[in-house]
Every structure is written in structure tokens, then in C-alpha cells.
Enzyme design. Structure first.
Site, PDB file in Angstrom:
ATOM      1  N   TYR A 154     -26.513 -11.843  -0.685  1.00 14.95           N
ATOM      2  CA  TYR A 154     -26.138 -12.830   0.337  1.00 14.95           C
ATOM      3  C   TYR A 154     -27.183 -13.948   0.399  1.00 14.95           C
ATOM      4  CZ  TYR A 154     -24.524 -14.415   4.984  1.00 14.95           C
ATOM      5  OH  TYR A 154     -24.045 -15.153   6.052  1.00 14.95           O
ATOM      6  N   LYS A 158     -26.620 -17.932  -0.184  1.00  8.55           N
ATOM      7  CA  LYS A 158     -26.835 -18.907   0.893  1.00  8.55           C
ATOM      8  C   LYS A 158     -27.956 -19.896   0.548  1.00  8.55           C
ATOM      9  CE  LYS A 158     -23.473 -17.401   3.449  1.00  8.55           C
ATOM     10  NZ  LYS A 158     -22.234 -18.205   3.528  1.00  8.55           N
TER      11      LYS A 158
END
Ligand SMILES: NC(=O)c1ccc[n+]([C@@H]2O[C@H](COP(=O)([O-])OP(=O)(O)OC[C@H]3O[C@@H](n4cnc5c(N)ncnc54)[C@H](O)[C@@H]3O)[C@@H](O)[C@H]2O)c1
Length: 246
Positions: A154, A158
Site C-alpha cells: 500500500y 501511495k
């Protein structure tokens, strides 16, 4: 109405921050295209928006599926003639510490959260260049600035979408297109449902404001960035964290 008549695509628009963004854009006068993998939820959001007097259309689109994205963009161009705003909001988590993370967990998160943003932006950028105007907004996260325990996949995705907007700001600024990222802290949406109550409480304690954000508080930032009020904001990654990282 700050977004009057702006044709705006919101990916992952059927839930959480995406749904709140669809509602906010509609209130600001935008023509809202809600797309998501969950068609029933898309239809519910679109019906609600229409009932409130807004112009809205819905599509079942998986951001990893280029053919579905192209069909949606083609249909919008036929119906409305332009694409003004793309909010690359769709995202998932599949958390595990690095030592336990599987290749499948890594690939799925990168495919949706990072490549999905690339896929959708590629599908609209030529139209925005032809128009000489457009706004691209990417959902990053506080995790995309500082990293987070258990989120190798993640965090990479991001951080990556911030890299996209900084690059697109440089490449597309002279063509009238602005690209920015929003980095929320913790927001009360279904994406947090896998987290134990104890962890959520601990997160809230770390925020000076002692609470999570509501999805509407992130939607407000997207609406402002999409509007002409943010006309000189380009290549920024705006933290909306209630002071979490101070
Ligand atoms: N909630 C938070 O605390 C938080 C914090 C920082 C960033 N974000 C980011 O904000 C965005 C929205 O998160 P949320 O909290 O509203 O989550 P959510 O789970 O409520 O909504 C995400 C939506 O994306 C859709 N989606 C998932 N995979 C998709 C795909 N392949 N194609 C199209 N749609 C897909 C889901 O069906 C869902 O409707 C995400 O990118 C997330 O990473 C959330």
C-alpha cells in the site's frame, strides 16, 4: 456552484470517500460519472444523486480493465463531449508485514492502487490535452508520505501516485492540466473494517483532534482542488490528517 457543468469521473465512487466526493461534486454542479466494481452500489449512488437534482451516470468499471475504462470514457465523450476532472480514488488494502506478504497481496494492491491510476489517466489525458484543460486528482495517503507498519504494498502504491502527480504537473502544466494528490490520515470508511477496534482507538488518540476524518472532509478538498479556486495548485500532495503527523 464551483464545478458547474464539469464532467467528472470518480473511480471507486460507490463507497466511502469516493461516494462522498460524488455527492460533493454533484452539489457543486458537476456532471458526475460514478464508476466502481460494485454495480449495485453504483446504481444506488447514481439514483440518490439524480433524486437530489444532479446529473449523474454510473458505470461498472474495474480500474485494472483497460477495455472497461475505454468504454466509459467513450460513452462520456459521446454524451457530454468532454472530460474535465478525473478523481483516481479507487483503492484497496491487503496488509501484511514484509516477512509474511505474499506476491499476490503485493501484485493486487499495486495493480489497483498504482496501475489503475495510470490506466484511467492514460484513458483521459488525450481528451484533456485537446481541450487545453483538465484536472487529475490522485488518492494518496499519509502512508504515501511516511510509510506504515504492515503496508509495504500500500505504501509503495501511495508513494507512487504522488510521483505520478509531480511528473504530470511537469509534463502537462503547459497544456492547461493540473495534477494533485490528496493524502488523508484515517477516515471513517469501510476500508478500515478489517482493523480491530483497539487499533482504531489508538489511531484516534494519536490525532491532535482526537478523531478520524469523515469522508466529507476529504471530499471537500477534492472539490476545492478540482475548482478554479485552486488554479495555481499543481503537483502538490496535500495532507489532510487532523495533525496526525505533527
Ligand atoms: N479510509 C482511509 O482511512 C483512507 C486514508 C487514506 C487514503 N485512503 C484512500 O482513499 C481511497 C478511498 O478509500 P475509502 O476509505 O473510501 O475505501 P472504500 O473501501 O470505502 O471505497 C473504495 C471503493 O473502491 C472500489 N474499488 C476497489 N477495487 C476497485 C477496482 N479494481 N476498480 C474500481 N473500483 C474499485 C470499491 O468497490 C469501493 O467502492 C482509497 O484509494 C484509499 O486508499 C483512505
Amino acid at each position: 456552484m464551483r464545478l458547474k457543468g464539469k464532467v467528472s469521473i470518480i473511480t471507486g465512487g460507490a463507497s466511502g470517500i469516493g461516494k462522498a466526493t460524488a455527492e460533493k461534486f454533484a452539489k457543486e454542479g458537476a456532471i458526475v460519472a460514478v464508476c466502481d466494481i460494485n454495480l449495485d452500489a453504483v446504481n444506488t449512488v447514481v439514483e440518490e444523486l439524480k433524486a437530489s437534482g444532479a446529473e449523474a451516470v454510473g458505470y461498472k468499471v474495474d480500474v485494472t480493465d483497460k477495455a472497461q475504462i475505454a468504454d466509459m470514457v467513450g460513452a462520456l465523450k459521446t454524451q457530454f463531449g468532454r472530460i474535465d476532472v478525473l478523481v483516481n480514488n479507487a483503492g484497496i488494502v491487503m496488509d501484511a508485514q514484509l516477512i509474511k506478504m505474499t506476491e499476490d497481496q503485493f501484485d493486487k494492491v499495486i495493480d489497483i492502487n498504482l496501475k489503475g491510476v495510470y490506466n484511467c489517466t492514460k484513458a483521459v489525458v488525450d481528451t484533456m490535452i485537446e481541450q487545453g484543460a483538465g484536472v487529475i486528482l490522485n488518492a494518496s495517503s499519509v502512508v504515501g508520505v511516511y510509510g506504515n507498519f504492515g503496508q509495504t504494498n500500500y505504501a509503495a502504491s501511495k508513494f507512487g501516485v504522488i510521483g505520478f502527480v509531480k511528473t504530470w504537473a511537469k509534463e502537462l502544466g503547459k497544456k492547461g492540466i493540473r495534477a494533485n494528490a490528496v493524502c488523508p490520515g484515517f477516515v471513517a470508511t469501510p476500508i478500515l473494517k478489517s482493523m480491530p477496534e483497539k487499533v482504531i482507538q489508538a489511531m484516534e488518540d494519536k490525532v491532535p483532534m482526537k478523531r478520524m476524518a469523515q469522508p466529507e472532509e476529504i471530499a471537500n478538498v477534492y472539490a476545492w482542488l478540482a475548482s478554479d479556486e485552486a488554479s495555481y495548485i499543481n503537483g502538490a500532495a496535500i495532507e489532510v490528517t487532523g495533525g496526525l503527523t505533527l
